[in-house]
Write a protein that holds these residues in place. Structure first.
Motif, PDB file in Angstrom:
ATOM      1  N   GLU A  85       6.239   6.076  -8.286  1.00  0.00           N
ATOM      2  CA  GLU A  85       4.957   6.835  -9.242  1.00  0.00           C
ATOM      3  C   GLU A  85       3.612   7.518  -8.965  1.00  0.00           C
ATOM      4  O   GLU A  85       3.142   8.132  -9.735  1.00  0.00           O
ATOM      5  CB  GLU A  85       5.312   6.181 -10.851  1.00  0.00           C
ATOM      6  CG  GLU A  85       6.310   5.668 -11.487  1.00  0.00           C
ATOM      7  CD  GLU A  85       7.280   6.526 -11.519  1.00  0.00           C
ATOM      8  OE1 GLU A  85       7.291   7.139 -11.441  1.00  0.00           O
ATOM      9  OE2 GLU A  85       9.071   6.393 -10.929  1.00  0.00           O
ATOM     10  N   GLY A  86       3.349   6.711  -7.681  1.00  0.00           N
ATOM     11  CA  GLY A  86       2.394   7.650  -7.346  1.00  0.00           C
ATOM     12  C   GLY A  86       1.656   8.702  -6.319  1.00  0.00           C
ATOM     13  O   GLY A  86       3.262   9.671  -6.623  1.00  0.00           O
ATOM     14  N   ASP A  87       0.414   8.704  -6.478  1.00  0.00           N
ATOM     15  CA  ASP A  87       0.269  10.065  -5.969  1.00  0.00           C
ATOM     16  C   ASP A  87      -0.557   9.338  -4.848  1.00  0.00           C
ATOM     17  O   ASP A  87      -0.446  11.079  -3.795  1.00  0.00           O
ATOM     18  CB  ASP A  87      -0.502  10.429  -7.538  1.00  0.00           C
ATOM     19  CG  ASP A  87      -0.191  11.070  -8.600  1.00  0.00           C
ATOM     20  OD1 ASP A  87       1.572  11.368  -8.994  1.00  0.00           O
ATOM     21  OD2 ASP A  87      -0.621  10.824  -9.641  1.00  0.00           O
ATOM     22  N   GLU A  88      -1.026   8.798  -4.361  1.00  0.00           N
ATOM     23  CA  GLU A  88      -1.690   8.239  -2.925  1.00  0.00           C
ATOM     24  C   GLU A  88      -0.167   8.590  -1.958  1.00  0.00           C
ATOM     25  O   GLU A  88       0.709   8.352  -2.454  1.00  0.00           O
ATOM     26  CB  GLU A  88      -2.474   7.177  -3.523  1.00  0.00           C
ATOM     27  CG  GLU A  88      -3.286   7.149  -1.413  1.00  0.00           C
ATOM     28  CD  GLU A  88      -3.353   6.008  -1.405  1.00  0.00           C
ATOM     29  OE1 GLU A  88      -4.187   5.321  -0.349  1.00  0.00           O
ATOM     30  OE2 GLU A  88      -2.962   4.928  -2.080  1.00  0.00           O
ATOM     31  N   LEU A 146      -1.263   1.240   3.439  1.00  0.00           N
ATOM     32  CA  LEU A 146      -1.036  -0.279   2.356  1.00  0.00           C
ATOM     33  C   LEU A 146      -1.049   0.822   1.035  1.00  0.00           C
ATOM     34  O   LEU A 146      -1.495   1.481   0.587  1.00  0.00           O
ATOM     35  CB  LEU A 146      -1.145  -1.552   2.388  1.00  0.00           C
ATOM     36  CG  LEU A 146      -0.772  -1.355   4.223  1.00  0.00           C
ATOM     37  CD1 LEU A 146      -1.291  -2.782   4.093  1.00  0.00           C
ATOM     38  CD2 LEU A 146       0.772  -0.928   4.698  1.00  0.00           C
ATOM     39  N   ASP A 147       0.091  -0.417  -0.455  1.00  0.00           N
ATOM     40  CA  ASP A 147       0.322  -0.088  -1.288  1.00  0.00           C
ATOM     41  C   ASP A 147      -0.086  -0.833  -2.124  1.00  0.00           C
ATOM     42  O   ASP A 147       0.160  -2.392  -1.830  1.00  0.00           O
ATOM     43  CB  ASP A 147       1.111   1.072  -2.388  1.00  0.00           C
ATOM     44  CG  ASP A 147       0.615   2.936  -2.645  1.00  0.00           C
ATOM     45  OD1 ASP A 147      -0.570   2.628  -1.936  1.00  0.00           O
ATOM     46  OD2 ASP A 147       1.374   2.809  -2.487  1.00  0.00           O
ATOM     47  N   ASP A 203      -0.660   2.149  -7.025  1.00  0.00           N
ATOM     48  CA  ASP A 203      -1.312   3.155  -5.949  1.00  0.00           C
ATOM     49  C   ASP A 203      -2.521   2.014  -5.819  1.00  0.00           C
ATOM     50  O   ASP A 203      -3.239   1.711  -6.486  1.00  0.00           O
ATOM     51  CB  ASP A 203      -1.884   4.096  -5.937  1.00  0.00           C
ATOM     52  CG  ASP A 203      -0.810   5.456  -6.398  1.00  0.00           C
ATOM     53  OD1 ASP A 203       0.145   5.228  -4.768  1.00  0.00           O
ATOM     54  OD2 ASP A 203      -0.756   6.729  -6.280  1.00  0.00           O
ATOM     55  N   ASP A 204      -2.302   1.585  -4.031  1.00  0.00           N
ATOM     56  CA  ASP A 204      -4.075   1.201  -4.038  1.00  0.00           C
ATOM     57  C   ASP A 204      -4.549   2.454  -2.702  1.00  0.00           C
ATOM     58  O   ASP A 204      -3.902   2.043  -1.904  1.00  0.00           O
ATOM     59  CB  ASP A 204      -3.814  -0.122  -3.025  1.00  0.00           C
ATOM     60  CG  ASP A 204      -4.707  -0.561  -2.681  1.00  0.00           C
ATOM     61  OD1 ASP A 204      -5.999  -0.559  -3.239  1.00  0.00           O
ATOM     62  OD2 ASP A 204      -4.710  -1.985  -3.378  1.00  0.00           O
ATOM     63  N   TYR A 226      10.095   0.079  -3.824  1.00  0.00           N
ATOM     64  CA  TYR A 226       9.742   0.575  -2.629  1.00  0.00           C
ATOM     65  C   TYR A 226      10.173   2.519  -2.385  1.00  0.00           C
ATOM     66  O   TYR A 226      11.828   2.339  -1.834  1.00  0.00           O
ATOM     67  CB  TYR A 226       9.938  -0.004  -1.343  1.00  0.00           C
ATOM     68  CG  TYR A 226       8.722  -1.577  -1.706  1.00  0.00           C
ATOM     69  CD1 TYR A 226       7.578  -1.312  -0.670  1.00  0.00           C
ATOM     70  CD2 TYR A 226       9.295  -2.624  -2.374  1.00  0.00           C
ATOM     71  CE1 TYR A 226       7.509  -2.497  -1.209  1.00  0.00           C
ATOM     72  CE2 TYR A 226       8.733  -3.710  -2.355  1.00  0.00           C
ATOM     73  CZ  TYR A 226       7.223  -4.359  -0.991  1.00  0.00           C
ATOM     74  OH  TYR A 226       6.702  -5.625  -1.800  1.00  0.00           O
ATOM     75  N   ASN A 227       9.366   3.170  -2.362  1.00  0.00           N
ATOM     76  CA  ASN A 227       9.730   4.734  -2.723  1.00  0.00           C
ATOM     77  C   ASN A 227      10.426   4.817  -1.142  1.00  0.00           C
ATOM     78  O   ASN A 227       9.494   4.970  -0.336  1.00  0.00           O
ATOM     79  CB  ASN A 227       8.813   5.291  -2.801  1.00  0.00           C
ATOM     80  CG  ASN A 227       9.205   7.413  -2.785  1.00  0.00           C
ATOM     81  OD1 ASN A 227      10.056   7.512  -2.647  1.00  0.00           O
ATOM     82  ND2 ASN A 227       8.624   7.852  -2.804  1.00  0.00           N
ATOM     83  N   GLN A 228      11.212   5.843  -1.152  1.00  0.00           N
ATOM     84  CA  GLN A 228      11.863   6.178   0.332  1.00  0.00           C
ATOM     85  C   GLN A 228      12.063   7.553   0.892  1.00  0.00           C
ATOM     86  O   GLN A 228      12.862   8.063   1.292  1.00  0.00           O
ATOM     87  CB  GLN A 228      13.499   5.545   0.464  1.00  0.00           C
ATOM     88  CG  GLN A 228      13.568   4.226   0.726  1.00  0.00           C
ATOM     89  CD  GLN A 228      13.112   4.040   1.898  1.00  0.00           C
ATOM     90  OE1 GLN A 228      13.086   4.746   2.806  1.00  0.00           O
ATOM     91  NE2 GLN A 228      12.596   2.505   2.496  1.00  0.00           N
TER      92      GLN A 228
END
Length: 588
Positions: free
Chosen positions: A193-196, A231-232, A237-238, A573-575
């Motif tokens: 669900e992250g934007d970075e 990395l996240d 997001d990190d 973990y997004n693919q």
């Protein structure tokens, strides 16, 4: 069982005897007896693959189930034939490149780039009689061979992925080789669900030299790789979390003819340097290994014997300075004495076996053996083998400590395994069929619980399965099919995670003149996993992914995930979805 047909001489398979397969499959610097005719293996030829990250290259071999935690550049675990992620040994020209600073000893395939190599030799099943510790599930040998042409490669793809490679061979006898490779991508967010965007930058270079002196042929290889990866954190997001990995490797190999056979000497050194930076927190992981091996191989028409000595000196050091405080600074050495023999009893029967004794300064002594036989009649080859293997505990598992109560267990014993397999290879006029059934029993499996690691002394963990391959040519079509079924459970008969019961890789390549097209599918079945936020055990449904490659001369287009299936694997973990890449390769 031999699956060389992927690129090479499928129609020649009927004319190669069992003994010739065992002794002559590798080039002149790799003539150790390795009993391939009574053990399942295959080759992947990298000149025909747009992928360079090791985990991506292995997609065509379902028995080697690589699970990458997010997009390219992220940590990747490998479950060979259902064994654990730390049970597969990775080598370069036969020399292990184990990173001893990892917590559980897994080899991160997402950090290994194969741009410097020509092929992968995939050995399925235990090989501790040749390599010692950690070759429980199998071996991935990254092989370099002498090249006679120069190449220039450039590509551009989705997420601003760019690649550039240059490889030059020069000298009167093309004895020098130098290569440089860069790859970078803006990437996608690891968090679904992250934007970075979490991208990576890679720089790799290598140098090689081959020469002769009197009765000795020798080869020098040096390679260096550095990768910066975003990395996240867990479930978000990190924005300031990165990893920097440096890996360098030096190897000297020589072969000397003598009246007692051929003497093979290998001297190598590798070093891993990994830094993880999250704001002001810096965690460092460092590992180095020095290795020497000397082997004498004697052979004639019906007999081959290799006797050798291995010695490793390795260190592991890591220091966590953030909220997760831990440290280890240890070293160890290991020596091994081994013997491997192939004996052709008759025209149709080959008997093969090996024995090894290892002595480790921290884990004591371990004995391993393997024995097998193959029977060939016309175009059918039947084989069977029994083999043992082991894996040593890591430095962290034995001596680690952290600020959350974890303390290592210095009394850990090595894990031990027993593998049995039975296979058949049937050579057709235009192809080959292979099938292998196997069972692997692992005792004293190391697991985490109650703030430490311990050996499972209650029973045996079992991995059972079958590998099937069907590859054949019809006119301008070349069809390839690989299927693996795995049933992997611990001593309580509970499914081991991230190991689908069924995996399939299938497709064809159509070539005419300088034009080719290659559609393929990857399927993985139902399996258990860990929920990324609740940490509960969940069941993951099956998935089928389609890829397509099209090429004309040096120009090619590679499309991954053609139908834009957006998913995560492992859970959380997004693919991502569809990715396309255009590549141009020039030979000169």
């Amino acid at each position: 069982m031999k699956k060389l047909i992927i690129i090479l001489g499928i129609l020649l398979a009927n004319n190669i005897s069992a003994l010739e397969l065992t002794l002559n499959v590798n080039y002149w610097l790799q003539e150790l007896t390795e009993t391939y005719t009574v053990h399942t293996d295959e080759y992947i030829y990298l000149d025909n693959d747009n992928d360079t990250i090791l985990s991506d290259v292995l997609e065509s071999s379902p028995s080697f189930n690589a699970v990458r935690s997010g997009p390219a550049g992220q940590q990747t675990s490998l479950f060979t034939r259902g064994t654990n992620s730390n049970h597969t040994l990775v080598t370069i020209n036969g020399s292990p490149i184990t990173d001893h600073s990892t917590t559980n000893g897994l080899t991160d395939l997402g950090l290994i780039n194969t741009n410097f190599a020509n092929s992968l030799h995939l050995v399925k099943g235990p090989m501790s009689t040749l390599y010692g510790a950690n070759a429980v599930g199998g071996v991935i040998d990254i092989q370099t061979e002498k090249k006679f042409i120069n190449t220039l490669t450039a590509s551009y793809g989705s997420n601003s992925k760019t690649k550039f490679g240059f490889d030059s061979n020069f000298g009167d006898q093309k004895e020098f080789n130098i290569g440089i490779y860069t790859e970078n991508s803006e990437g996608i967010s690891i968090y679904p669900e992250g934007d970075e965007s979490d991208g990576y930058d890679l720089l790799s270079y290598n140098f090689g030299y081959r020469g002769s002196l009197n009765e000795t042929d020798y080869e020098l290889i040096f390679l260096n790789t550095e990768q910066e990866t975003d990395l996240d954190g867990s479930g978000a997001d990190d924005l300031d979390y990165t990893a920097n990995t440096k890996f360098n490797f030096f190897q000297l190999k020589s072969n000397t003819d003598s009246k007692y056979g051929k003497i093979n000497l290998i001297v190598d050194h590798n070093r891993w340097d990994r830094d993880y930076v999250n704001g002001t927190e810096v965690d460092t992981y460092d590992s180095s290994t020095s290795h020497i091996k000397i082997v004498d191989t004697f052979k004639n028409h019906n007999f081959s014997n290799s006797i050798g000595l291995d010695y490793y000196n390795y260190t592991a050091k890591f220091n966590n300075t953030g909220s997760y405080n831990s440290s280890v600074d240890k070293k160890a050495f290991q020596s091994g004495l081994f013997n491997n023999t192939d004996f052709k009893i008759s025209k149709n029967i080959l008997l093969s076996g090996g024995l090894r004794i290892d002595e480790n300064s921290r884990h004591g002594s371990q004995d391993t053996y393997r024995i097998g036989t193959s029977y060939t009649i016309e175009n059918i080859n039947l084989y069977t083998s029994v083999a043992t293997a082991y894996k040593n505990p890591t430095m962290y598992e034995m001596y680690g400590a952290d600020s959350y109560g974890y303390t290592g267990n210095s009394d850990l014993k090595p894990e031990t395994s027993l593998n049995r397999e039975l296979g058949i290879k049937y050579s057709l006029d235009n192809g080959i069929i292979t099938a292998t059934v196997y069972e692997t029993d692992i005792k004293d499996m190391i697991s985490y619980g109650n703030s430490t690691y311990s050996n499972d002394s209650d029973g045996i963990s079992k991995m059972q399965g079958v590998d099937i391959g069907l590859n054949y040519e019809i006119g301008n079509f070349y069809f390839f099919n690989s299927y693996a079924h795995v049933h992997a459970v611990n001593s309580s008969d509970t499914w081991l995670k991230r190991r689908p019961h069924d995996l399939l890789y299938s497709g064809f390549k159509y070539s005419i003149n300088n034009l080719w097209i290659k559609p393929s599918i990857n399927y993985y079945g139902v399996h258990s996993d860990t929920h990324s936020s609740t940490y509960a055990t969940i069941q993951v449904k099956e998935r089928t992914l389609a890829d397509l490659s099209i090429g004309y001369k040096g120009l090619s287009i590679d499309i991954k995930n053609v139908f834009d299936d957006k998913y995560s694997r492992p859970h959380g973990y997004n693919q991502g979805g569809l990715e396309a890449e255009i590549k141009y390769e020039m030979f000169f």
